[in-house]
Design a protein around this motif. Structure first.
Motif, PDB file in Angstrom:
ATOM      1  N   GLU A 216      42.765  48.434  40.967  1.00 33.95           N
ATOM      2  CA  GLU A 216      41.715  47.575  40.416  1.00 33.95           C
ATOM      3  C   GLU A 216      42.075  46.965  39.066  1.00 33.95           C
ATOM      4  OE1 GLU A 216      38.215  49.958  40.375  1.00 33.95           O
ATOM      5  OE2 GLU A 216      37.994  49.976  42.559  1.00 33.95           O
ATOM      6  N   ARG A 217      43.333  47.087  38.662  1.00 29.59           N
ATOM      7  CA  ARG A 217      43.782  46.505  37.392  1.00 29.59           C
ATOM      8  C   ARG A 217      44.907  45.488  37.610  1.00 29.59           C
ATOM      9  NH1 ARG A 217      40.422  47.843  33.019  1.00 29.59           N
ATOM     10  NH2 ARG A 217      39.708  49.995  33.250  1.00 29.59           N
ATOM     11  N   ASP A 237      39.192  35.832  45.958  1.00 34.89           N
ATOM     12  CA  ASP A 237      39.030  36.553  44.686  1.00 34.89           C
ATOM     13  C   ASP A 237      40.346  37.232  44.304  1.00 34.89           C
ATOM     14  OD1 ASP A 237      39.268  39.003  46.072  1.00 34.89           O
ATOM     15  OD2 ASP A 237      37.098  39.177  46.324  1.00 34.89           O
ATOM     16  N   ASP A 238      40.375  37.760  43.081  1.00 32.19           N
ATOM     17  CA  ASP A 238      41.596  38.369  42.546  1.00 32.19           C
ATOM     18  C   ASP A 238      42.131  39.481  43.430  1.00 32.19           C
ATOM     19  OD1 ASP A 238      41.557  36.701  40.383  1.00 32.19           O
ATOM     20  OD2 ASP A 238      40.856  38.195  38.934  1.00 32.19           O
ATOM     21  N   GLU A 239      41.244  40.340  43.914  1.00 35.23           N
ATOM     22  CA  GLU A 239      41.677  41.524  44.653  1.00 35.23           C
ATOM     23  C   GLU A 239      42.346  41.161  45.974  1.00 35.23           C
ATOM     24  OE1 GLU A 239      41.968  44.898  44.366  1.00 35.23           O
ATOM     25  OE2 GLU A 239      41.660  44.516  42.236  1.00 35.23           O
ATOM     26  N   ALA A 245      45.607  47.220  45.676  1.00 36.02           N
ATOM     27  CA  ALA A 245      45.331  47.766  47.013  1.00 36.02           C
ATOM     28  C   ALA A 245      45.902  46.853  48.093  1.00 36.02           C
ATOM     29  CB  ALA A 245      43.835  47.955  47.196  1.00 36.02           C
ATOM     30  N   MET A 246      45.728  45.540  47.917  1.00 39.26           N
ATOM     31  CA  MET A 246      46.270  44.615  48.899  1.00 39.26           C
ATOM     32  C   MET A 246      47.791  44.726  48.976  1.00 39.26           C
ATOM     33  SD  MET A 246      48.017  41.609  49.512  1.00 39.26           S
ATOM     34  CE  MET A 246      48.014  40.626  48.021  1.00 39.26           C
ATOM     35  N   HIS A 247      48.445  44.771  47.806  1.00 39.81           N
ATOM     36  CA  HIS A 247      49.905  44.829  47.799  1.00 39.81           C
ATOM     37  C   HIS A 247      50.430  46.169  48.324  1.00 39.81           C
ATOM     38  CE1 HIS A 247      50.823  40.956  46.154  1.00 39.81           C
ATOM     39  NE2 HIS A 247      50.105  41.142  45.052  1.00 39.81           N
TER      40      HIS A 247
END
Length: 548
Positions: A216-217, A237-239, A245-247
């Protein structure tokens, strides 16, 4: 019959310790010490600006987000109670950018492994890279490559500082090239992403051997939501675009998914622990290292405030080498340059130290032979600068000063053993080159606050310009304006003086830092340890043509 002392069979001979003539009670010593302490105070003020980062407002904002500062991250990454040799802390000094160039670089020990560490300072414009950030990062990569030091990048940067993109974009590609070349050379690279790593900055984790991202950072993407919206019309969005988490789950860019900053640093330490990394040369056993006989505190009173006044560099050598023991080479020949063999924190070194400032033909020939010997023996060289350059004048030109100075510069240029340079006093003209200045790629170069470096001294340079203009006026049959000449000389002297000072030069990364003379032995010891991570091997006849 009398007996003579003997040593046990096979025991090495112990070189004689250097004597000292330093008297801490003398008036001259006290004056020199006070002058240098004043300069150290000014240096501390400038270092404080680098430590302050973007200032109290942005530091508190960063902390308010639950984040650690750049140097706090480094401290947690390093082995407890081990030193960190910070490099180029004054980068950008005297420019329009914050002192320190929004990047911390240095050498420290992680799980027993000496590593080159870089950390963006996100309190300075979000960690954005300006031209000095780039120069500082490229210098760090150069040090890692030359000394085969694993690289750990603590990343939190918004990418290039856009108003200065014209100075960053084209040369900035070398950062990513360096990462791949380090990896190709078998030098490990680790990226720990704490926040933004966007646009070109996304290639730092993308091109590192190992990547850790904080839940989350971390935000790693080539184009953020606004750019994606403009380019493709997509809403994201950014996430989902570049979150940790996505990566970790989808793109596979993240090798390690960390719960928080502390977990990320723990994982980075474990990565280094599993590198199976070995130094090319083992460190000397601690019991073989002997402290100097003389107090390093006395280094404050050795260099005169007026650099025209000579001093004996042996007094410096005696306070930095093991046991103050020094085997001098050719002590009676070319006496303006002191050369000899010593050990420093157990490592062998060959020392070249300017004595009276000027280098003559004899000094140049002596240095050339000494450098060749060091290369034959695979011994690193330490250059201690206090030179006004090579001698000029009809007698010396006819005696071959150009070809002899060229021999010395040839030897320095083509020497393959590692070089270390410390500017103690003056370092002017081609003498700066012959003593392995920045252009001659010493592994490390540091300056004392007492040092000055320029094409020549301020008075000499202003005087030369005055003579040229006087001769030009005479050739044209015009009167010479003495009042204007005096004003111009004063202006030139002031400009050259300010541009030859160590903080100015350090701000432009012409050295790796301005250090307290009392720390010289420690700093050089850390550098020698780093140097011996890579093989140390000298040139075997691989020099250019020596014009005899």
């Amino acid at each position: 019959m009398t007996s003579t002392p003997s040593r046990s069979p096979g025991a090495p001979a112990v070189p004689a310790a250097l004597p000292t003539a330093v008297d801490p009670r003398a008036e001259a010593y006290t004056a020199r010490r006070e002058a240098l302490l004043t300069k150290l105070g000014a240096l501390a003020d400038e270092h404080a600006k680098a430590l302050a980062g973007g200032g109290e407002k942005y530091v508190e904002r960063h902390r308010g987000r639950g984040k650690l500062l750049a140097r706090e991250r480094i401290e947690l990454l390093l082995d407890p109670d081990t030193p960190f040799l910070e490099l180029s802390p004054l980068a950008g000094w005297g420019s329009d950018y914050t002192v320190g160039a929004s990047l911390v670089t240095g050498i420290g020990v992680i799980e027993g492994v000496e590593c080159l560490i870089t950390a963006n300072d996100p309190t300075v414009r979000g960690g954005a890279s300006n031209p000095w950030t780039l120069k500082k990062a490229l210098r760090a990569n150069e040090i890692a490559r030359a000394n085969r030091l694993p690289c750990v990048s603590l990343v939190e940067s918004g990418g290039a500082d856009l108003p200065s993109q014209k100075e960053i974009f084209i040369p900035g590609g070398a950062l990513f090239r360096d990462l791949t070349r380090l990896s190709e050379a078998g030098i490990p690279t680790v990226a720990v992403v704490f926040g933004n790593s966007t646009a070109g900055g996304a290639y730092i984790p993308g091109m590192s051997d190992h990547t850790v991202m904080v839940k989350e950072r971390a935000k790693v993407f080539l184009g953020g939501p606004p750019l994606v919206k403009m380019a493709t019309g997509e809403d994201a969005d950014d996430e989902e675009l570049g979150g940790a988490a996505m990566h970790a789950r989808t793109s596979g860019l993240a090798d390690h998914f960390a719960a928080d900053e502390y977990d990320a640093l723990r994982r980075a330490r474990r990565i280094v622990a599993r590198l199976n990394w070995r130094k090319a040369h083992p460190d000397p056993p601690p019991e073989t290292v002997r402290e100097p006989l003389y107090d390093p505190e006395e280094l404050l009173g050795i260099v005169p405030a007026d650099l025209k006044e000579p001093f004996d560099p042996r007094e410096v050598v005696a306070r930095i080498v093991d046991g103050s023991a020094f085997d001098e080479f050719k002590p009676l020949y070319g006496a303006s340059l002191v050369t000899g063999w010593a050990r420093l924190h157990g490592y062998p070194v060959g020392v070249l130290a300017n004595a009276q400032g000027v280098l003559f033909s004899e000094e140049s020939q002596k240095a050339t032979q000494f450098i060749q010997l060091a290369n034959q023996r695979d011994i690193p060289l330490l250059f201690l600068h206090n030179t006004t350059g090579y001698m000029v004048g009809t007698e010396y030109e006819q005696g071959g000063i150009v070809k002899h100075g060229s021999m010395m510069i040839n030897a320095v240029s083509n020497s393959k053993v590692p070089h270390l340079s410390v500017l103690m006093g003056a370092s002017y003209g081609a003498g700066h080159y012959g003593m392995c200045g920045r252009a001659y790629e010493p592994r490390f170069l540091f300056a004392w606050p007492s040092a000055k470096s320029a094409v020549m001294g301020p008075q000499q340079l202003a005087g030369v310009l005055s003579l040229v203009m006087r001769e030009s006026a005479a050739a044209k049959g015009k009167p010479f304006d003495e009042e204007a000449d005096a004003g111009l000389r004063a202006m030139v002297e002031q400009q050259v003086e300010s541009e030859s000072l160590p903080m100015f030069l350090s701000g432009r990364l012409y050295d790796d830092g301005v250090i307290d003379p009392r720390d010289t032995r420690t700093v050089l010891g850390l550098c020698l340890s780093a140097i011996h991570t890579a093989p140390v091997r000298g040139a075997r006849g691989g020099f250019g043509i020596f014009r005899m």
